[in-house]
Scaffold this motif. Sequence first.
Motif, PDB file in Angstrom:
ATOM      1  N   ILE A  76      25.243 -39.897 -18.238  1.00 58.70           N
ATOM      2  CA  ILE A  76      24.685 -38.872 -17.875  1.00 58.70           C
ATOM      3  C   ILE A  76      23.888 -38.521 -16.828  1.00 58.70           C
ATOM      4  N   GLU A  77      22.270 -39.456 -18.102  1.00 63.01           N
ATOM      5  CA  GLU A  77      21.509 -39.581 -17.416  1.00 63.01           C
ATOM      6  C   GLU A  77      21.118 -39.937 -16.474  1.00 63.01           C
ATOM      7  N   GLU A  78      21.617 -41.509 -16.756  1.00 60.76           N
ATOM      8  CA  GLU A  78      21.854 -42.723 -15.388  1.00 60.76           C
ATOM      9  C   GLU A  78      22.488 -42.532 -14.246  1.00 60.76           C
ATOM     10  N   ALA A  79      23.562 -41.694 -14.246  1.00 64.68           N
ATOM     11  CA  ALA A  79      23.752 -41.364 -13.524  1.00 64.68           C
ATOM     12  C   ALA A  79      22.887 -40.137 -12.331  1.00 64.68           C
ATOM     13  N   ILE A  80      21.911 -39.477 -13.209  1.00 64.01           N
ATOM     14  CA  ILE A  80      21.181 -37.840 -12.833  1.00 64.01           C
ATOM     15  C   ILE A  80      20.432 -39.429 -12.471  1.00 64.01           C
ATOM     16  N   ARG A  81      19.471 -40.614 -12.531  1.00 58.98           N
ATOM     17  CA  ARG A  81      18.525 -41.528 -12.216  1.00 58.98           C
ATOM     18  C   ARG A  81      18.472 -41.945 -10.898  1.00 58.98           C
ATOM     19  N   ASP A  82      19.949 -41.885 -10.791  1.00 63.35           N
ATOM     20  CA  ASP A  82      20.353 -42.839  -9.660  1.00 63.35           C
ATOM     21  C   ASP A  82      20.581 -42.256  -8.737  1.00 63.35           C
ATOM     22  N   THR A  83      21.131 -40.543  -9.310  1.00 62.15           N
ATOM     23  CA  THR A  83      21.861 -39.745  -8.183  1.00 62.15           C
ATOM     24  C   THR A  83      20.094 -39.095  -7.068  1.00 62.15           C
ATOM     25  N   GLU A  84      19.435 -39.088  -8.357  1.00 63.02           N
ATOM     26  CA  GLU A  84      17.319 -38.514  -7.477  1.00 63.02           C
ATOM     27  C   GLU A  84      16.878 -40.117  -6.938  1.00 63.02           C
ATOM     28  N   ALA A  85      17.075 -41.050  -6.651  1.00 61.32           N
ATOM     29  CA  ALA A  85      16.906 -42.227  -6.371  1.00 61.32           C
ATOM     30  C   ALA A  85      17.776 -42.412  -5.805  1.00 61.32           C
TER      31      ALA A  85
END
Length: 267
Positions: free
Chosen positions: A233-242
């Motif tokens: 989930i944290e990785e998906a959030i980071r990718d979305t923010e990027a």
Amino acid sequence: MSTINIFQISFEIWGCIISIIICILMGTISFKTKDVIGEKLWRMILINNFLLVSDALAYIYRGDITPLGITITRTSNFFLFALEYILLITFVRYVKHITSTDENEPTAWWEYLAFALQAVAFAGLMITQFTGLYYFFDDTNHYQRGNGIWFSFTACGTVILICFFRLWLHRKNLSKSEKSTFSLCIMIFFVCIVVQFIFYGLSLINMGITISLLLMYIRHYTTQYDLYVSSSIEEAIRDTEALSAWKSVPDCIIDQTQEAQYEADKE
């Protein structure tokens, strides 16, 4: 075959099947994420499966005086004891890993003591094949305890106590769920040891080992799965923010960047 033997064999077969299913379903994450603790628990369950098969074969062919029956009972009982020793050695390495703060920590005295006890116990197993120290078979090919069986029980019990003492000394390194699980496993295992030593008939130790390993593995898998989901989930959030940050950049800046990169490539 008695009702007790039928129950014993049925339990071991189903225990083996359930363990295999759990290993298949849960082993993927342990190896995918390089979870060392999960891999050790997975190996212990695998060893225990072979132990259950050996014990089931010993019960199925007991009393069979044919050459096949005699061969299988001798072989299965030998592997039954040997696999218990191997399982305990693996458990020692597991305890070392979850209680050590340094992965490169050298072998400690308590490990040497545990390994020495298992080595002596295995030597006794080899002697048993010629002297009947731990066990022997009567004229009807039925397993009988030898006068030295207490030594095997004592050696295994001492190793377990050493491991549990190590866990108690490093209990601050364990989570609340780990403490609860280990406490339950200790209670189950030692009740099985005491009852089997007093009332021989069922392989209660094997039942205790199977139940304890499954409890430990399921608890660890649950914890690791929660961590795996949180990490995803944290990785998906980071990718979305990027991605959002990239889309928010004006087109002219993107064009200038691409043009600069093109000129740099030409040079």
